[in-house]
Scaffold this active site. Sequence first.
Site, PDB file in Angstrom:
ATOM      1  N   ARG A  20      41.607  47.750  -3.216  1.00 26.94           N
ATOM      2  CA  ARG A  20      42.232  49.073  -3.089  1.00 26.94           C
ATOM      3  C   ARG A  20      43.731  48.978  -2.777  1.00 26.94           C
ATOM      4  O   ARG A  20      44.532  49.674  -3.411  1.00 26.94           O
ATOM      5  CB  ARG A  20      41.505  49.908  -2.033  1.00 26.94           C
ATOM      6  CG  ARG A  20      40.116  50.367  -2.485  1.00 26.94           C
ATOM      7  CD  ARG A  20      39.420  51.168  -1.401  1.00 26.94           C
ATOM      8  NE  ARG A  20      39.221  50.374  -0.202  1.00 26.94           N
ATOM      9  CZ  ARG A  20      38.865  50.865   0.979  1.00 26.94           C
ATOM     10  NH1 ARG A  20      38.706  52.178   1.116  1.00 26.94           N
ATOM     11  NH2 ARG A  20      38.690  50.068   2.019  1.00 26.94           N
ATOM     12  N   ASN A  38      36.530  53.205  -2.399  1.00 28.27           N
ATOM     13  CA  ASN A  38      35.293  52.448  -2.571  1.00 28.27           C
ATOM     14  C   ASN A  38      34.129  53.396  -2.762  1.00 28.27           C
ATOM     15  O   ASN A  38      34.107  54.504  -2.209  1.00 28.27           O
ATOM     16  CB  ASN A  38      34.999  51.591  -1.328  1.00 28.27           C
ATOM     17  CG  ASN A  38      35.813  50.318  -1.291  1.00 28.27           C
ATOM     18  OD1 ASN A  38      36.366  49.883  -2.295  1.00 28.27           O
ATOM     19  ND2 ASN A  38      35.878  49.712  -0.116  1.00 28.27           N
TER      20      ASN A  38
END
Length: 758
Positions: A20, A38
């Site tokens: 990320r 996520n």
Amino acid sequence: MPIKRIRIDIEGIVQGVGFRPFIYRLANSHNLAGWVMNTPSGVVMEVEGAAKDVELFRCAIPEHAPPLALISSLLIKEITPCAESGFVIKESGGLGNEVQIAPDCDVCSDCLAELFDPSDRRYRYPFINCTNCGPRYTIIKGVPYDRGATTMSAFPMCGTCRNEYHDPNHRRFHAQPNACPVCGPVLTLLDGYGKKLAGTPLDTAISLLKEGRILAVKGLGGYHLAVDAANDEAVRELRRRKKRDEKPFAVMSPDLAAVAGYAVFDEMEKKLLSGVERPIVLLSKREGNRISPLVAPNNGYFGVMLPYTPLHHLLLRDNFNALVMTSGNLSNEPISYTDGEALERLGELADFFLIHNREIHTRTDDSIIRVFQGNPLFLRRSRGYVPRAISLPPISKNVLAVGAELKGTICLTKGNRAFLSQHIGDLQNAATLRSLEDTVCHLEQVLKIEPEVVAYDLHPDYLSTGFALDLKGVPKIGVQHHHAHMASCMAENRLEGEVIGVIFDGTGYGPDGTIWGGEFLVGGYAGAARKGHFRTLPLPGGDAAVREPYRMALSYLHSVFGAALFDLPLACIAHVTADQRKLFLKMLERGINSPLTSSCGRLFDAIAALIGLRTKVSYEGQAAIELEALAESVCCDDVYPCHITASEGKYLIDFSPMIRVMVEEMASEKPIAEIARCFHNTVAVATAEICGLIRGENGMDRVVLTGGVYQNKLLTEGVMDLLKKNGFQVFIHRLAPPNDAGIALGQAIIAGRSFPCV
């Protein structure tokens, strides 16, 4: 300039690996707006901006992904722009159910530099990590992979660590095990009674190891027993306490330069040693090395690994050329991984315990690899590689396969992915069975897989079989041992249709009630027919013959010489007393406690005993390992005679003529190394001949080689070379072990194909 917005769904190992923040930085570098988060399936993102920049962003994802990431699928969909500004990382969502978890990995170079930098706040901190390194699989309890779902939830972060954790531009952004000396786990040194010792645990532990003491050291997935590998007395005492007479110990060295002082390695072995997975790699011994000869007696190889935790680096650097690092367990039990279990079970083995208070959730032993023809060959696939998925030919059901008995693993499948578990151990006691049960429960939970079919070995006495049959509410299918071996090799090579399977191992339950192990099968996932095998002979004493190879030598000799075998001037016979000789003759002639076997592994045992190399073994495969090492010491192309006959649609290999010639050569004092080499040549030539005969019947030219005997590099090379010269396509294992640790993979695809969707 046209504006474009896309949604990208990514599956694979993309959580807990810095994915990320990587997307965050990449999006900002291309002036894109949007978000990333996520999900239990992986990672999802939406980005918006100039069409050219969006396209550059898309192309850069697979090319520049974080080092520990593994993308298995990337789906892109163009959606309507919404004039969004800025790019953010959102909290984890609840979509999907197919997350893939990253394996544990080595300390990255950035963390290692900080570990030994006196000016860094994590200087000599044994639990340093970031998004690019550290524990993963062994600490995760659930998904999505957030700190609260790991064993690090017990350690609230200090303000500085919290700032790092929430800074998308920091290397430790959302590094779930992030910690420092202020807020993280700590080391403790205990004596053998569990009493805490005064002083600095690390420094005291190093001093104790230098004194020759035995330490139990808590690692990523369990405990090691550690001693100085150059100290003969320390290694001897460890062997005595562990009741491990000759089985080699693994060693760990601080760096490649230290390894080069006692072992020889090529570029592939170097790559494996220094990779993030940090497996044990089998390396040829260097002559004149200073490692204690008791580390790997009667063996041409050392099992070597480099440090893979900060604690390992701190113990070794500037202190030891090598430490023995063997699994912390009692004989035939799984590795100890909880502190209480370690103190209870290892108390008589270790003088001291170097422990820490970060819980290990999932025990995971070290992986073991040897290099074969320039490529890695797994002997044990565990820490560093599990739970990476193995891509399968498609199957329509989620399967749980529970493996066999030795080298236990389990396998879960979903779609075209198989998740082979870490090494569990030999399923011969209640402790290992509990470990199997725990592994099934954990993998089902973290992978979100609910089995629709359960597969097991046909042997009725295996603990894994009993476990499978006791499961309620799910269809079950028994899979023949050698068919599973064949399917495992086929699956990882993504083969369809039918092949010739040459399966050589020690023991497998045959449908005819005999013990198989020198098998030639023809078929595929749907079924396999036995087209050839080694001649069956009695196994005197059953399992006792596995521990005492001279028994199998007696069986082969009896098949040639009858009762006159005891008149032969062979060392493997000399120690058999008169009463024992009478008993063995009754067993062999009447089949008393002597099941029939076609096992290739038992043939290797017989030859090792016949030439006087090994009459008893202290660990599985010892006789065959030493026979291979002896054969490798010479060059010889000679081949012994053997008979190949056809009977009831099957080809039989009878090695009786070879046994007769060997006995003659022993009497003439031919060097046993040459006999060992000729034996290997003979098995290879006979194998190629049978495959040629089978091809003559059905035209098949694809051969898979599998089973534990194919851990023997010399034999495998001989068989492969002959088959390729004869125009066969030859397939071997690369992703799963050829031994019984790969059985579950084969069971899984057979079961998955046996229950199609309706």
